[in-house]
Write an enzyme that holds these catalytic residues in place. Structure first.
Site, PDB file in Angstrom:
ATOM      1  N   ARG A  55      25.753  23.130 -22.910  1.00 43.38           N
ATOM      2  CA  ARG A  55      24.511  23.749 -22.449  1.00 43.38           C
ATOM      3  C   ARG A  55      23.758  22.718 -21.606  1.00 43.38           C
ATOM      4  O   ARG A  55      24.170  21.569 -21.508  1.00 43.38           O
ATOM      5  CB  ARG A  55      23.691  24.239 -23.652  1.00 43.38           C
ATOM      6  N   ALA A  57      21.580  22.812 -17.779  1.00 41.75           N
ATOM      7  CA  ALA A  57      22.032  23.288 -16.466  1.00 41.75           C
ATOM      8  C   ALA A  57      23.133  22.419 -15.833  1.00 41.75           C
ATOM      9  O   ALA A  57      24.185  22.944 -15.435  1.00 41.75           O
ATOM     10  CB  ALA A  57      20.817  23.421 -15.542  1.00 41.75           C
ATOM     11  N   ARG A 106      26.028  32.529 -17.367  1.00 35.58           N
ATOM     12  CA  ARG A 106      24.600  32.409 -17.682  1.00 35.58           C
ATOM     13  C   ARG A 106      23.838  32.505 -16.352  1.00 35.58           C
ATOM     14  O   ARG A 106      24.162  31.768 -15.409  1.00 35.58           O
ATOM     15  CB  ARG A 106      24.288  31.080 -18.402  1.00 35.58           C
ATOM     16  N   ASP A 272      16.182  24.520 -15.260  1.00 35.90           N
ATOM     17  CA  ASP A 272      17.406  25.272 -14.968  1.00 35.90           C
ATOM     18  C   ASP A 272      17.447  25.740 -13.527  1.00 35.90           C
ATOM     19  O   ASP A 272      18.512  25.989 -12.975  1.00 35.90           O
ATOM     20  CB  ASP A 272      17.527  26.472 -15.908  1.00 35.90           C
ATOM     21  N   ASN A 282      12.443  26.781 -16.982  1.00 36.07           N
ATOM     22  CA  ASN A 282      13.026  25.901 -18.011  1.00 36.07           C
ATOM     23  C   ASN A 282      12.952  26.629 -19.347  1.00 36.07           C
ATOM     24  O   ASN A 282      12.393  27.735 -19.453  1.00 36.07           O
ATOM     25  CB  ASN A 282      12.299  24.553 -18.062  1.00 36.07           C
TER      26      ASN A 282
HETATM   27  O1  MRU Z   1      19.635  27.171 -23.164  1.00 36.92           O
HETATM   28  P1  MRU Z   1      19.888  25.725 -22.835  1.00 36.92           P
HETATM   29  O2  MRU Z   1      19.998  24.861 -24.042  1.00 36.92           O
HETATM   30  O3  MRU Z   1      21.053  25.577 -21.894  1.00 36.92           O
HETATM   31  O4  MRU Z   1      18.585  25.289 -22.041  1.00 36.92           O
HETATM   32  C1  MRU Z   1      18.540  24.002 -21.518  1.00 36.92           C
HETATM   33  C2  MRU Z   1      17.248  23.684 -20.856  1.00 36.92           C
HETATM   34  O5  MRU Z   1      16.345  24.480 -20.784  1.00 36.92           O
HETATM   35  C3  MRU Z   1      17.168  22.349 -20.188  1.00 36.92           C
HETATM   36  O6  MRU Z   1      15.861  21.879 -20.208  1.00 36.92           O
HETATM   37  C4  MRU Z   1      17.606  22.491 -18.721  1.00 36.92           C
HETATM   38  O7  MRU Z   1      18.843  23.115 -18.638  1.00 36.92           O
HETATM   39  C5  MRU Z   1      17.649  21.177 -18.045  1.00 36.92           C
HETATM   40  S1  MRU Z   1      18.987  20.187 -18.587  1.00 36.92           S
HETATM   41  C6  MRU Z   1      18.957  18.724 -17.776  1.00 36.92           C
END
Ligand code: MRU
Length: 404
Positions: A55, A57, A106, A272, A282
């Site tokens: 997980r 981004a 996603r 994201d 985010n």
């Molecule tokens: O649902 P997730 O755990 O993939 O969400 C991740 C986030 O919201 C992070 O803050 C974002 O992807 C930035 S990662 C450098």
């Protein structure tokens, strides 16, 4: 100030020994167990992304790219074993299927489509004017029309490696720029996990924490627990603890009390997708933190590589927001946490308007409003550097741009 040991992140992802599959650290098992999982099929890669085994981004994009590279190598090895003459055209057709499927895994993290588009370009697959990829081959410098399927598979794996290596460099760059915002003794609050485990490197929002620690500064971090899947308490607290950084977990609904009684010095979050105007998607709950920060006069910074900036999306209102399954709320980690039939609204992300953002830090530097200008300049510089380094997709992108 003394220079501490350079931070080594946990290995998030790697190729299997012969490169026909990828092995990930399964983040759904953290913090209880450190378990690896092999991804051998396109369904494995898709499931790992959708169920948040990987997980964040940047790491989602890296996993898709490496997964596709591994599938290509596997196809070549299987064809060899079966004495089937797989040609590059047939491999390119299969590649398109994998790309189209994984791109949907996603919707919010733009790094996923960004990484997949790089693999398409590395394979010489051009976009048609409507934006749909065509299986046809477009000759470009560094991409030969006469190559074999094995050579194409090698090039795809090389491009996936380049995406990984580039992400490592971008994380370090973000960390070095944003470490200037921290002094010895600073307290940071963060949301979700935008650390090493969300990337291929040392993270985005947590990168300056690691760099400042290397510089000998003492940094303390508050980690929002991050309902409903607890990436903050399960992953951020785990990774900072492993690195020896002082971390305190709070439930999300405690943040306002913290700001009122003992405010942190700065907010660092990841993203994201960042729209061209600097609106930021985010993890759900980020927007509340931004409002709190504004109210209490605490600077709110977003840290993300330029691969997260989507100049094709004008404002936050245009960012697609993923809806998660109701049972992530009703059956929290397998225990009934709401009536089994309770209606649920569960967006995975929210959008923080650019007016609440003090600065956006990419590997290119610290960008200030008006973001529509500063972000466009950062992305143009990053793309120029990529083309100069000569990545197959970078050259193809530049050629496509020049041909327009
Ligand atoms: O649902 P997730 O755990 O993939 O969400 C991740 C986030 O919201 C992070 O803050 C974002 O992807 C930035 S990662 C450098």
């Amino acid at each position: 100030m003394h220079e501490a040991r350079r931070y080594q992140p946990p290995e998030q992802i790697r190729w299997s020994e012969i490169g026909d599959s990828v092995v990930i650290l399964d983040q759904t098992e953290l913090p209880a167990r450190r378990v690896e999982k092999e991804l051998r099929t396109v369904a494995d890669v898709e499931e790992a992304i959708q169920s948040l085994r990987v997980r964040g981004a940047p790491l989602i994009g890296i996993t898709a790219a490496m997964g596709i590279g591994a599938l290509a190598r596997q196809a070549v090895l299987q064809a060899e074993a079966a004495s089937h003459a797989l040609d590059a055209g047939e491999l390119r057709e299969r590649l398109l299927g994998w790309c189209d499927r994984l791109e949907q895994a996603r919707p919010t993290a733009v790094n996923l489509v960004w990484a997949i588009e790089r693999l398409r370009r590395a394979a010489g697959i051009a976009e048609d004017p409507d934006g749909a990829a065509a299986a046809g081959f477009t000759e470009a410098p560094g991409i030969s029309a006469s190559e074999s399927a094995a050579e194409l598979a090698d090039r795809l794996r090389a491009e996936a490696n380049e995406i990984l290596e580039e992400d490592r460099r971008m994380c370090r760059g973000i960390g070095e720029h944003a470490a200037e915002l921290l002094r010895d003794g600073s307290t940071v609050i963060t949301h979700c996990n935008a650390g090493a485990l969300a990337t291929g490197g040392i993270g985005t929002a947590l990168a300056p924490v690691y760099v400042a620690t290397e510089q000998g500064k003492k940094i303390s971090v508050y980690a929002d627990e991050t309902r409903p899947l607890l990436q903050g308490s399960r992953i951020t607290a785990w990774e900072l603890g492993e690195a020896g950084v002082d971390v305190t977990v709070i439930a999300d609904n405690m943040a306002a009390a913290l700001f009122a009684t003992d405010p942190p010095d700065i907010v660092f979050v990841g993203s994201d997708r960042i729209a061209a105007n600097g609106d930021v998607a985010n993890k759900i709950g980020t927007y509340s933190l931004a409002v709190l920060a504004k109210h209490h006069g605490v600077p709110f910074y977003v840290l993300a590589p330029t691969s997260t900036v989507d100049l094709g999306t004008a404002t936050g209102a245009d960012i697609p927001i993923e809806q998660r399954s109701a049972d992530e709320i009703r059956l929290g980690f397998g225990k009934l946490t709401a009536p089994a039939d309770a209606p649920v609204w569960s967006p995975a992300f929210d959008v923080t308007p650019n007016g609440l953002v003090a600065g956006i830090v990419t590997e290119q530097g610290i960008h200030r409003p008006p973001y529509v200008d500063s972000l466009a300049e950062a992305v143009a510089t990053a793309e120029g550097e990529r083309a100069e380094r000569g990545s197959a997709s970078g050259i193809a992108a530049k050629t496509a741009e020049e041909g327009r």
